[in-house]
Design a protein around this motif. Sequence first.
Motif, PDB file in Angstrom:
ATOM      1  N   UNK A  27     -16.611 -46.825 -22.451  1.00  0.00           N
ATOM      2  CA  UNK A  27     -15.220 -46.627 -22.065  1.00  0.00           C
ATOM      3  C   UNK A  27     -15.107 -45.244 -21.445  1.00  0.00           C
ATOM      4  N   UNK A  28     -16.077 -44.959 -20.624  1.00  0.00           N
ATOM      5  CA  UNK A  28     -16.152 -43.622 -20.042  1.00  0.00           C
ATOM      6  C   UNK A  28     -16.207 -43.744 -18.522  1.00  0.00           C
ATOM      7  N   UNK A  29     -15.428 -42.892 -17.861  1.00  0.00           N
ATOM      8  CA  UNK A  29     -15.291 -43.002 -16.416  1.00  0.00           C
ATOM      9  C   UNK A  29     -15.662 -41.687 -15.757  1.00  0.00           C
ATOM     10  N   UNK A  30     -16.224 -41.767 -14.557  1.00  0.00           N
ATOM     11  CA  UNK A  30     -16.604 -40.522 -13.882  1.00  0.00           C
ATOM     12  C   UNK A  30     -15.815 -40.351 -12.590  1.00  0.00           C
ATOM     13  N   UNK A  31     -15.587 -39.112 -12.230  1.00  0.00           N
ATOM     14  CA  UNK A  31     -14.942 -38.784 -10.970  1.00  0.00           C
ATOM     15  C   UNK A  31     -15.839 -39.239  -9.819  1.00  0.00           C
ATOM     16  N   UNK A  32     -15.237 -39.537  -8.673  1.00  0.00           N
ATOM     17  CA  UNK A  32     -16.006 -40.115  -7.570  1.00  0.00           C
ATOM     18  C   UNK A  32     -17.157 -39.209  -7.114  1.00  0.00           C
ATOM     19  N   UNK A  33     -16.957 -37.887  -7.197  1.00  0.00           N
ATOM     20  CA  UNK A  33     -18.015 -36.978  -6.727  1.00  0.00           C
ATOM     21  C   UNK A  33     -19.233 -37.001  -7.637  1.00  0.00           C
ATOM     22  N   UNK A  34     -19.089 -37.616  -8.845  1.00  0.00           N
ATOM     23  CA  UNK A  34     -20.226 -37.661  -9.771  1.00  0.00           C
ATOM     24  C   UNK A  34     -20.939 -39.013  -9.721  1.00  0.00           C
ATOM     25  N   UNK A  35     -20.528 -39.823  -8.777  1.00  0.00           N
ATOM     26  CA  UNK A  35     -20.977 -41.207  -8.752  1.00  0.00           C
ATOM     27  C   UNK A  35     -22.488 -41.342  -8.612  1.00  0.00           C
ATOM     28  N   UNK A  36     -23.094 -40.399  -7.876  1.00  0.00           N
ATOM     29  CA  UNK A  36     -24.544 -40.468  -7.640  1.00  0.00           C
ATOM     30  C   UNK A  36     -25.336 -40.426  -8.939  1.00  0.00           C
ATOM     31  N   UNK A  37     -24.728 -39.819  -9.964  1.00  0.00           N
ATOM     32  CA  UNK A  37     -25.463 -39.655 -11.217  1.00  0.00           C
ATOM     33  C   UNK A  37     -25.400 -40.906 -12.106  1.00  0.00           C
ATOM     34  N   UNK A  38     -24.599 -41.884 -11.686  1.00  0.00           N
ATOM     35  CA  UNK A  38     -24.440 -43.073 -12.535  1.00  0.00           C
ATOM     36  C   UNK A  38     -25.103 -44.272 -11.867  1.00  0.00           C
ATOM     37  N   UNK A  39     -25.848 -45.020 -12.662  1.00  0.00           N
ATOM     38  CA  UNK A  39     -26.450 -46.227 -12.109  1.00  0.00           C
ATOM     39  C   UNK A  39     -25.738 -47.446 -12.656  1.00  0.00           C
ATOM     40  N   UNK A  40     -25.529 -48.407 -11.814  1.00  0.00           N
ATOM     41  CA  UNK A  40     -24.912 -49.660 -12.236  1.00  0.00           C
ATOM     42  C   UNK A  40     -23.481 -49.505 -12.692  1.00  0.00           C
ATOM     43  N   UNK A  41     -22.771 -48.591 -12.068  1.00  0.00           N
ATOM     44  CA  UNK A  41     -21.367 -48.391 -12.451  1.00  0.00           C
ATOM     45  C   UNK A  41     -20.523 -49.591 -12.052  1.00  0.00           C
ATOM     46  N   UNK A  42     -19.338 -49.641 -12.629  1.00  0.00           N
ATOM     47  CA  UNK A  42     -18.430 -50.737 -12.344  1.00  0.00           C
ATOM     48  C   UNK A  42     -17.133 -50.139 -11.797  1.00  0.00           C
TER      49      UNK A  42
END
Length: 938
Positions: A651-666
């Motif tokens: 239940x954790x969300x990241x700011x768009x600029x951090x997107x590169x650090x997340x794999x398989x985000x939704x």
Amino acid sequence: MVYDFRKIEKKWRLYWAKNGTFRADNISSKPKYYVLDMFPYPSGSGLHVGHPLGYIASDIIARYKRHKNFNVLHPQGYDSFGLPAEQYAIQTGQHPYLTTQDNITRYRDQLDQMGFSFDWKREVRTSSPDFYKWTQWIFLLLFDHYYCNESNKALPIRDLILFFEKEGNININAACSIGTKQFSADQWHAFTQDEKDEMLLNYRLTYLSESEVNWCSDLGTVLANDEIINGVSERGGYPIMKKKMKQWSMRIGAYAERLITDLDKIDWPEPLKEMQRNWIGKSVGAKVFFQIEGYDHKIEVFTTRPDTIFGVTFMTLAPELELVRVITHPDQKGEVDEYIKKTQSRTQRERLADVKKITGVFTGSYVLHPFTGERIPIWIGDYVLADYGTGAVMAVPCGDQRDYDFAKHFNIRIKNIFKGISIDKKACTDKENIIIDNSDFLTNLNHNEAMDKVIDALEESGSGTGTINYRLRDAVFSRQRYWGEPIPIYYKNQIPQPLSLQDLPLKLPEVEKYLPTKEGSPPLGNAQKWAWNTKTRKVVQNKKIDQKTVFPLELNTMPGWAGSSWYFYRYMDAQNPNSFVSKEAIDYWKDVDLYLGGSEHATGHLLYSRFWQKFLFDLKLLPVEEYAKKLINQGMILGTSAFIYRTPKSNSYVSKDLLDSVEGFEAIRVDVNLVNSSDELDIDGLRKWQKQFEFADFKKHSGVFKVGREVEKMSKSKYNVVNPDEICHRYGADTLRMYEMFLGPLEQAKPWNTAGISGVYNFLRKYWRLFYKENTWIVNDKEPSKKELKVLHETIKKVTIDIENFSFNTCVSSFMICVNELTNLNCHSREILTQLTLLLSPFAPHLAEEIWEKLGNDNTLAYAPFPLVDESHLIEKIKNYPISFNGKMRFIISLSLDLDEESIKKAVLGDDRTNEYLKGKIPKKWIIIPNKIINIVC
RNA sequence: GCUCGAGUGGUGGAAUUGGUAGACACGUUGGACUUAAAAUCCAAUGGCCAUUGUGGCCGUGCGGGUUCAAGUCCCGCCUCGAGUACCA
């Protein structure tokens, strides 16, 4: 004094309403101008910023034309029958009338807020009995007419009966249903009344027939072709099946040719006309009859390539065809039946999905070639459509890719009839560069020669004729719904009988449930009172049907497009109880001068309404054959959806600029109203917005949380709807109006973006400051300077041309330039500002009215004459030039207001663009063409 | 697949239809005013290079062509959008 738009806009809204400023009169010495909007369906979610775009544009034109001394008809109404209100009724039990009423009230508030100059005295609602009375009346007229192909118009059924009485139907040239049986005059006289009525249904322009329809079981109703997109329903996206049902249809096919040719008469967008042409799908070719071996029966096929008739090596029939069962050889029966069963169970979507899969079976029977007498095997295959042409094709594998693929797949013989062309790999579909071969009397001819010759030969031998086929199919007119116009028909011995005008309106009955009945009848089957007493001519209780005088009424209702096919005429005379529109009103207003709406109606409303128009024209009820001289499609305003990104299984969300650090985000959609113009999310707002975010974790980047953006259609379910009410509240209607126009060209689809609105808002305030400094009125009566006049007149010219060309975005720019320049010139001249105010008034009507009053005028500015540029002195100047033309060089000089002969010469000589090539070659004689800009050609 | 339509700065979009590409607006940066913020005003803002100074070169999806002159016209590609889809 500040620009208090709230006060100003409220004041003028009330003033206009109280004084009936925009009421149009049906009697006037002024020329008329009719500006029409496509009326809205009042949905539960209210208007969003996309809806008013077209209304703003049409309102600008309406106001502009009033300034230009036209008597302007600019009405508005509601397309108020429809699915959503009914589905709401099914869920909640609330009568659709009430839902619709609520929605209309909301719409009206929103429309009023934006300062549209509608004449509300003329409002129409398709769901009002006063209105649908006439929709039903037109239905009865259609029922009472047939289409004569000889005189090319609709004629009364009684004429047809007279003809049948004399000669039967063998020689009649009229539009009729496929498979209509032939009869002689004697046979006609021998028919019972029921049989006659049944026969006449084959000719009526609206008719009841058992036909294959698009059935949508999720919506519980049939749908017309234009209500289906990619094999699923337009509304809801549910699967569609083909089903045989007894349904009302409209014989629009009778008008196919006129619907195509008359497109040339109207100024509509070319892409839209092209869509209509494609939809009607005219193709020229021939009908050919093939004798079935061993049966007293012929198969009729339509082909655009009769010149390839000697290349036929098999026939293919659509599996749905009745004939298939008749001619199938007993040995093949099992296989054929199984195949038919398989195709029937598939939805249209599935069928579309495996287009590439080739299926089919051999029937075991043969036809005989009309020229060679060869035996040709008959196959069935679902690449042949039952409802196009005759549902049967003569397969020429060498000349058609589908026939070729089918032949290859089933190992059927392929005969090459093209000289010097290899067909080892694929069929030859070229028509231009071929010479026919192996084809008896067609050998050595080219395509065109062979076409003429073969059609002659077919006609001579009685085995075919040249013909034209249309893709356009008759429109299904029955809907198994409650919230629509009742069809004014009752049944006697299951034969439909019309009500008469005196019986109308046939009002919708009350029902307890809005769902189909247990027996599967449409919702009207739930009505207690829903039968027709032919003696009293009244609706009576269903239950006690006396077989002699009481008969069941039709349970289907009309589709959404019924009312919208003629509503624009009702505006001319909206309250007339005696006629759909009075003769006087129609003679005065005649037709629509400008129609504004979306191109999504190209093959629906805009085609059906043209069809009804032509029908009513044939009956001399309307004076013109096309109702809208000019049509403009406004582009859709799209939404800019906002997304946040969830890390997997959390239940954790990241700011768009951090997107590169997340794999398989939704990616998850969030309400755009929680995001500011720099894409930053209001996290607290989000926590309150939906429960799932209440305790969520948000990873920011440099202290802010940014969302992702994507442009999509504006819709409630995508949380990207921007409401005009909020914009009106914050910036005012005038700002909204100007901003929507400023956004880009009217016809273009464009995403909504609130970011730029401050520019327009600042402009209006800047304009206001031409009149006020602090709290002082600073307009003076000084003679305007030449410079000031030039600025004004350039703007007048530019704006006038741009309005005429519907280029409203550049108009707004011109205003901005004008106001900037006047501010720089420190101009507060009454004369200049008066004219500028008039110029601005179609765009920002509230503000303009306020200033107009402050300038000391008593009356509303709505009818004041639009400013003109005086160009007469220029024309005089131009006349003095000797005229000649020689050579191809051309120079364009923008002619300023005070340009004299010397200046023009100087301008040409001094123009940097005149390069070396021209130096020293100044023309001896000039031609000057007065235009928007003066062209000097030498 | 077929039929239309469109590709121009960081963004929305102008460009008189072949004539100074980037008007106007947003955004950004700097400045003025202010204790501060907001509001307002002024300036800069396609890229690269040069700056002591005028400036120079490139640039409208890509590659060609016509023309004194091409975002605009012609030919061939690429990408995106819309409509339609076994139409015989």
